[in-house]
Motif scaffolding. Sequence first.
Motif, PDB file in Angstrom:
ATOM      1  N   ARG A  67      42.603  44.472  37.138  1.00  0.00           N
ATOM      2  CA  ARG A  67      42.753  43.313  38.030  1.00  0.00           C
ATOM      3  C   ARG A  67      41.488  42.457  38.020  1.00  0.00           C
ATOM      4  O   ARG A  67      41.557  41.227  38.007  1.00  0.00           O
ATOM      5  CB  ARG A  67      43.032  43.784  39.454  1.00  0.00           C
ATOM      6  N   SER A  68      40.338  43.105  38.057  1.00  0.00           N
ATOM      7  CA  SER A  68      39.067  42.381  38.080  1.00  0.00           C
ATOM      8  C   SER A  68      38.835  41.630  36.774  1.00  0.00           C
ATOM      9  O   SER A  68      38.351  40.495  36.776  1.00  0.00           O
ATOM     10  CB  SER A  68      37.911  43.356  38.345  1.00  0.00           C
ATOM     11  N   ILE A  69      39.183  42.258  35.635  1.00  0.00           N
ATOM     12  CA  ILE A  69      39.056  41.595  34.336  1.00  0.00           C
ATOM     13  C   ILE A  69      39.914  40.325  34.311  1.00  0.00           C
ATOM     14  O   ILE A  69      39.466  39.257  33.877  1.00  0.00           O
ATOM     15  CB  ILE A  69      39.467  42.545  33.192  1.00  0.00           C
ATOM     16  N   SER A  76      39.521  37.206  46.591  1.00  0.00           N
ATOM     17  CA  SER A  76      39.742  38.116  45.463  1.00  0.00           C
ATOM     18  C   SER A  76      39.652  39.572  45.905  1.00  0.00           C
ATOM     19  O   SER A  76      40.437  40.416  45.449  1.00  0.00           O
ATOM     20  CB  SER A  76      38.716  37.842  44.356  1.00  0.00           C
ATOM     21  N   MET A  77      38.715  39.862  46.799  1.00  0.00           N
ATOM     22  CA  MET A  77      38.608  41.219  47.336  1.00  0.00           C
ATOM     23  C   MET A  77      39.850  41.581  48.138  1.00  0.00           C
ATOM     24  O   MET A  77      40.327  42.716  48.099  1.00  0.00           O
ATOM     25  CB  MET A  77      37.344  41.347  48.178  1.00  0.00           C
ATOM     26  N   ARG A  78      40.380  40.615  48.888  1.00  0.00           N
ATOM     27  CA  ARG A  78      41.639  40.833  49.614  1.00  0.00           C
ATOM     28  C   ARG A  78      42.777  41.150  48.650  1.00  0.00           C
ATOM     29  O   ARG A  78      43.718  41.877  48.989  1.00  0.00           O
ATOM     30  CB  ARG A  78      42.002  39.586  50.413  1.00  0.00           C
ATOM     31  N   GLY A  79      42.701  40.589  47.456  1.00  0.00           N
ATOM     32  CA  GLY A  79      43.722  40.832  46.452  1.00  0.00           C
ATOM     33  C   GLY A  79      43.485  42.085  45.631  1.00  0.00           C
ATOM     34  O   GLY A  79      44.226  42.356  44.684  1.00  0.00           O
ATOM     35  N   ILE A  91      44.250  36.393  44.823  1.00  0.00           N
ATOM     36  CA  ILE A  91      43.320  36.287  43.691  1.00  0.00           C
ATOM     37  C   ILE A  91      43.311  34.869  43.128  1.00  0.00           C
ATOM     38  O   ILE A  91      42.239  34.315  42.840  1.00  0.00           O
ATOM     39  CB  ILE A  91      43.692  37.311  42.595  1.00  0.00           C
ATOM     40  N   ILE A  92      44.491  34.262  42.972  1.00  0.00           N
ATOM     41  CA  ILE A  92      44.567  32.904  42.418  1.00  0.00           C
ATOM     42  C   ILE A  92      43.857  31.906  43.340  1.00  0.00           C
ATOM     43  O   ILE A  92      43.076  31.064  42.873  1.00  0.00           O
ATOM     44  CB  ILE A  92      46.042  32.501  42.202  1.00  0.00           C
ATOM     45  N   ILE A  93      44.109  32.010  44.646  1.00  0.00           N
ATOM     46  CA  ILE A  93      43.412  31.133  45.604  1.00  0.00           C
ATOM     47  C   ILE A  93      41.905  31.370  45.521  1.00  0.00           C
ATOM     48  O   ILE A  93      41.107  30.417  45.521  1.00  0.00           O
ATOM     49  CB  ILE A  93      43.920  31.384  47.038  1.00  0.00           C
ATOM     50  N   GLY A  94      41.515  32.633  45.430  1.00  0.00           N
ATOM     51  CA  GLY A  94      40.093  32.978  45.347  1.00  0.00           C
ATOM     52  C   GLY A  94      39.427  32.404  44.111  1.00  0.00           C
ATOM     53  O   GLY A  94      38.310  31.867  44.182  1.00  0.00           O
ATOM     54  N   VAL A  95      40.103  32.491  42.994  1.00  0.00           N
ATOM     55  CA  VAL A  95      39.543  31.987  41.735  1.00  0.00           C
ATOM     56  C   VAL A  95      39.336  30.475  41.804  1.00  0.00           C
ATOM     57  O   VAL A  95      38.274  29.953  41.414  1.00  0.00           O
ATOM     58  CB  VAL A  95      40.466  32.365  40.551  1.00  0.00           C
ATOM     59  N   PHE A  96      40.335  29.756  42.302  1.00  0.00           N
ATOM     60  CA  PHE A  96      40.215  28.292  42.361  1.00  0.00           C
ATOM     61  C   PHE A  96      39.179  27.855  43.403  1.00  0.00           C
ATOM     62  O   PHE A  96      38.480  26.855  43.204  1.00  0.00           O
ATOM     63  CB  PHE A  96      41.574  27.661  42.660  1.00  0.00           C
ATOM     64  N   ALA A  97      39.057  28.617  44.499  1.00  0.00           N
ATOM     65  CA  ALA A  97      38.023  28.307  45.498  1.00  0.00           C
ATOM     66  C   ALA A  97      36.638  28.530  44.920  1.00  0.00           C
ATOM     67  O   ALA A  97      35.725  27.701  45.097  1.00  0.00           O
ATOM     68  CB  ALA A  97      38.234  29.163  46.750  1.00  0.00           C
TER      69      ALA A  97
END
Length: 324
Positions: free
Chosen positions: A118-120, A160-163, A52-58
Amino acid sequence: MNPFISKILIDVARKKIKKKQGSSPASNEQIAPLVRNLQVELSHTIKDSIFIIIGVFAAGFGLKGFLFPNQFIDGGATGISLLLENITKIDLSYLLILVNIPFIILASKTFNLKFAIRSILAITLLAFVVHYIDYPIITQDKLLIAVFGGFFLGLGIGMSMRGGSVIDGTEVLAIFLSRKLSLTIGDVLLIINIIIFSFGAYILSIETALYAILTYLAAAKTVDFVVDGVEEYVGVTIISNHHETIRIMLIEKLRRACTIYAGKGGYGTQGKSYDKDIIYTIVTRLELAKLQTEIDKIDKNAFVVMGTVKDLKGGMIKRKPMKS
């Protein structure tokens, strides 16, 4: 696992058992399986959080480094947020949260509360990243903005979906509507994005809407790669009178594991059913031609059924290359 963390997990397990049993002390036989479960949950939580963290920064890089500075839009909730930012001049970070709130409420009812929480958290973190982190503006070229902005946004959504969360809530709406209507999830997403791009063409320009479609396609393809895996696997079912020879070929020559099902033919030469072993194995798309060649060497009349496998876990396929 780290001894300190193991000690904490043992204490947590002991307290859980004590709460359930009352005053009687917990035995090691009771604690051990609960500790294993807690270890699995903790490791999965850490792995999901990293995704999720990698997804957010990407996604933040795609928005601030490409799309946002050049007034580009995308599909989904992110596209709606970018479109509203161009109209209202409200900060994009606030819009990302406001636009996704209805979808998150829907997610809590469609899926479960854990997924919604998690999504929030993921969307809030994305809003924080967009608001406070200054990404460099990479390029002014419109084609590069559309392609790479879509790529990094898709990478963020996919990770994020992976997370186990979403940073774009329209997927939740698509799943919900597909259950209510006779439409697929892809059809619903297509309709939603056609509406968004139509508004984009009317409010901004037709050229911007066309680039937005390109951005959406790049993002959607990247999400597919991240979620389903870059390496495509194929499940192969083989029915043949020479099933034992094919099984040996798979194991010894191609170094592939297989599963044998006990089957019964529904139609024989005399109109009678007959017993037959059915072989199931998994190969990558690149290895499929080699497998078909080896099957034809043994039995050209073998009945072979192939189907795409989205992802897999365990086994030997990812560790052992196929023999040439």
